[in-house]
Motif scaffolding. Structure first.
Motif, short mmCIF file in Angstrom:
data_model
loop_
_atom_site.label_atom_id
_atom_site.label_comp_id
_atom_site.label_asym_id
_atom_site.label_seq_id
_atom_site.Cartn_x
_atom_site.Cartn_y
_atom_site.Cartn_z
N LEU A 185 0.85 -1.20 0.00
CA LEU A 185 0.00 0.00 0.00
C LEU A 185 0.88 1.25 0.00
O LEU A 185 1.78 1.38 0.84
CB LEU A 185 -0.91 -0.03 1.23
CG LEU A 185 -2.01 1.04 1.33
CD1 LEU A 185 -3.13 0.53 2.24
CD2 LEU A 185 -1.50 2.36 1.89
N ASN A 186 0.63 2.17 -0.93
CA ASN A 186 1.41 3.39 -1.04
C ASN A 186 0.50 4.61 -1.02
O ASN A 186 -0.45 4.70 -1.80
CB ASN A 186 2.22 3.39 -2.34
CG ASN A 186 3.23 2.27 -2.40
OD1 ASN A 186 4.28 2.34 -1.79
ND2 ASN A 186 2.91 1.20 -3.13
N ALA A 187 0.78 5.55 -0.14
CA ALA A 187 0.02 6.79 -0.06
C ALA A 187 0.98 7.90 0.37
O ALA A 187 1.86 7.65 1.21
CB ALA A 187 -1.13 6.65 0.95
N PRO A 188 0.87 9.07 -0.23
CA PRO A 188 -0.13 9.48 -1.22
C PRO A 188 0.19 8.95 -2.61
O PRO A 188 1.20 8.27 -2.81
CB PRO A 188 -0.02 11.01 -1.18
CG PRO A 188 1.42 11.25 -0.84
CD PRO A 188 1.80 10.17 0.12
N LEU A 189 -0.65 9.30 -3.56
CA LEU A 189 -0.46 8.90 -4.95
C LEU A 189 0.68 9.70 -5.55
O LEU A 189 0.68 10.94 -5.51
CB LEU A 189 -1.75 9.14 -5.74
CG LEU A 189 -1.75 8.67 -7.19
CD1 LEU A 189 -1.72 7.15 -7.25
CD2 LEU A 189 -2.98 9.21 -7.93
N GLU A 190 1.66 9.01 -6.12
CA GLU A 190 2.79 9.72 -6.71
C GLU A 190 3.51 8.82 -7.70
O GLU A 190 3.23 7.63 -7.81
CB GLU A 190 3.76 10.18 -5.61
CG GLU A 190 4.28 9.05 -4.74
CD GLU A 190 5.06 9.56 -3.53
OE1 GLU A 190 5.14 10.79 -3.36
OE2 GLU A 190 5.59 8.71 -2.78
N GLY A 191 4.45 9.42 -8.44
CA GLY A 191 5.28 8.69 -9.36
C GLY A 191 4.51 8.02 -10.48
O GLY A 191 3.55 8.57 -11.02
N GLU A 192 4.94 6.82 -10.84
CA GLU A 192 4.33 6.08 -11.93
C GLU A 192 2.84 5.85 -11.70
O GLU A 192 2.02 5.94 -12.62
CB GLU A 192 5.04 4.75 -12.12
CG GLU A 192 4.48 3.91 -13.26
CD GLU A 192 5.12 2.53 -13.34
OE1 GLU A 192 5.56 2.15 -14.44
OE2 GLU A 192 5.17 1.85 -12.29
N ALA A 193 2.47 5.56 -10.44
CA ALA A 193 1.06 5.31 -10.14
C ALA A 193 0.21 6.55 -10.42
O ALA A 193 -0.91 6.45 -10.92
CB ALA A 193 0.90 4.88 -8.69
N ALA A 194 0.73 7.73 -10.10
CA ALA A 194 -0.01 8.97 -10.36
C ALA A 194 -0.21 9.16 -11.86
O ALA A 194 -1.28 9.59 -12.32
CB ALA A 194 0.73 10.16 -9.77
N GLU A 195 0.82 8.85 -12.64
CA GLU A 195 0.69 8.96 -14.10
C GLU A 195 -0.33 7.97 -14.64
O GLU A 195 -1.14 8.31 -15.52
CB GLU A 195 2.06 8.71 -14.75
CG GLU A 195 3.11 9.76 -14.39
CD GLU A 195 4.49 9.39 -14.91
OE1 GLU A 195 4.60 8.31 -15.56
OE2 GLU A 195 5.44 10.16 -14.69
N GLN A 196 -0.32 6.76 -14.11
CA GLN A 196 -1.28 5.76 -14.56
C GLN A 196 -2.70 6.15 -14.19
O GLN A 196 -3.64 5.96 -14.97
CB GLN A 196 -0.93 4.40 -13.94
CG GLN A 196 0.36 3.81 -14.48
CD GLN A 196 0.82 2.61 -13.67
OE1 GLN A 196 0.53 2.50 -12.47
NE2 GLN A 196 1.57 1.71 -14.30
N PHE A 197 -2.88 6.73 -13.00
CA PHE A 197 -4.21 7.15 -12.58
C PHE A 197 -4.71 8.29 -13.45
O PHE A 197 -5.87 8.32 -13.86
CB PHE A 197 -4.18 7.58 -11.11
CG PHE A 197 -5.54 7.80 -10.52
CD1 PHE A 197 -6.33 6.73 -10.14
CD2 PHE A 197 -6.05 9.08 -10.35
CE1 PHE A 197 -7.59 6.92 -9.59
CE2 PHE A 197 -7.31 9.28 -9.81
CZ PHE A 197 -8.08 8.19 -9.42
N ALA A 198 -3.82 9.24 -13.76
CA ALA A 198 -4.20 10.36 -14.63
C ALA A 198 -4.57 9.87 -16.02
O ALA A 198 -5.53 10.34 -16.64
CB ALA A 198 -3.06 11.38 -14.69
#
Length: 370
Positions: free
Chosen positions: A223-236
């Protein structure tokens, strides 16, 4: 294509767990009253006088005395269609999917059966909250419950991970991967593929990276919080080129690790799971004749206590955690508070609570003879 009861349980368990947690927080410490007239209603009244009126649907009943489940559509009590109509939809669904447990009027009980039939009924009807109510004389009536207030808020990473961990303690889940795929589809949670068959769940407030073993069971959840890095790009990207992560999360359907060797840490997923209100000792009614039943001291279900991250604890569908042969453990990035779900208990076999809780009144305004 036909389904099995286990298939339906797999598809329903995690979404149901999150809904029950939310529902439990709404009715914590409330007294309840149910009326099975032509205008059926299940009303919860809190200590401060707040009232939540819901629409109940009678699924079926379990009898401690006869050790059987009886479907509501068998209707030995002659309840109006408004009460048992949805149970007929479950029967029709069961016939179409060739699930014999949904089309057999009376079934011998085991410790998980009532919960598993309720989970299957949720998948069949798309009604996701339930309430097991004590009708007296060793009978528990299982209801599906509708109310606008039960709708879930925007998905959050800690809430969803907790729902996964708790769901695995409630009943047997044979295909974790399929169960998660069903959950994210229902919740509108974007996902991304990870190496070696892993899955990343994406949220506005973080992400959860899941790994699976060769039997499709969760072996690890990071579990990673807050959203950042590669995950933030994928979410966007999932939200669209102009959407923000927050906007993407808001557009989801409604409003939630673990490595096998550390099962001891994850085996107690958090929550005070509500159980069916304890029936008052009265003479057991027959199955075919209605008897007046009043529950002056039945304990309300579900209950929930506020967690540090404001996620409520789970509601009434927990079953014995010993049915699982191993549990994953949650890994969390430094600085984040750990997800620590607490042990759940079955709504069928009530166990003494660790902390004394006040008894809640339960009342059937319509006679029930099962």
């Amino acid at each position: 294509m036909s389904s099995t009861l286990q298939d339906l349980v797999n598809r329903a368990v995690f979404y149901s767990t999150e809904v029950q947690t939310h529902f439990g927080a709404l009715i914590s410490d409330a007294e309840w009253e149910v009326d099975f007239s032509s205008d059926p209603h299940l009303t919860f009244t809190s200590a401060d006088g707040a009232v939540l009126r819901t629409r109940p649907h009678l699924l079926g009943s379990e009898s401690d005395r006869e050790k059987t489940w009886l479907w509501g559509w068998e209707n030995v009590n002659d309840f109006p269609d408004a009460v048992v109509g949805l149970s007929h939809e479950v029967r029709k669904f069961g016939a179409a999917e060739e699930v014999t447990e949904l089309t057999t009027p009376e079934i011998s009980l085991d410790e998980e059966l009532a919960l598993r039939l309720t989970l299957a009924s949720k998948e069949a009807t798309d009604n996701w909250a339930h309430y097991p109510a004590a009708a007296g004389a060793g009978t528990t009536v299982w209801l599906l419950v509708e109310a606008a207030e039960i709708a879930l808020p925007t998905p959050q990473v800690k809430v969803s991970v907790r729902a996964l961990m708790q769901g695995l303690t409630q009943t047997t889940v044979t295909d974790h991967r399929a169960a998660i795929e069903s959950y994210v589809a229902k919740r509108g949670i974007p996902t991304a593929d990870l190496p070696e068959g892993g899955m990343r769940m994406l949220f506005a407030d973080g992400s959860a990276d899941l790994s699976f073993d060769d039997q499709r069971r969760i072996s690890n959840c990071d579990l990673n919080a807050p959203l950042e890095g590669e995950a933030a790009e994928q979410f966007a990207a999932a939200a669209g080129s102009t959407g923000t992560p927050t906007e993407a999360a808001a557009s989801s359907r409604t409003p939630g690790s673990a490595s096998a060797p550390a099962a001891e840490e994850a085996a107690a997923p958090a929550a005070t799971a509500p159980s069916a209100p304890a029936p008052a000792p009265v003479e057991e009614p027959s199955r075919t004749e209605t008897q007046p039943v009043e529950e002056p001291a039945a304990e309300a279900t579900p209950t929930a206590e506020t967690q540090a991250d404001d996620a409520a604890e789970p509601a009434a569908e927990a079953a014995d955690a010993s049915t699982q042969d191993k549990q994953p453990e949650v890994e969390q990035s430094a600085g984040d508070e750990p997800v620590e779900p607490a042990a759940a208990k079955t709504p069928i076999e009530e166990e003494p609570a660790k902390e004394a809780k006040p008894k809640k009144k339960g009342l059937f305004s319509k006679l029930f003879g099962r």
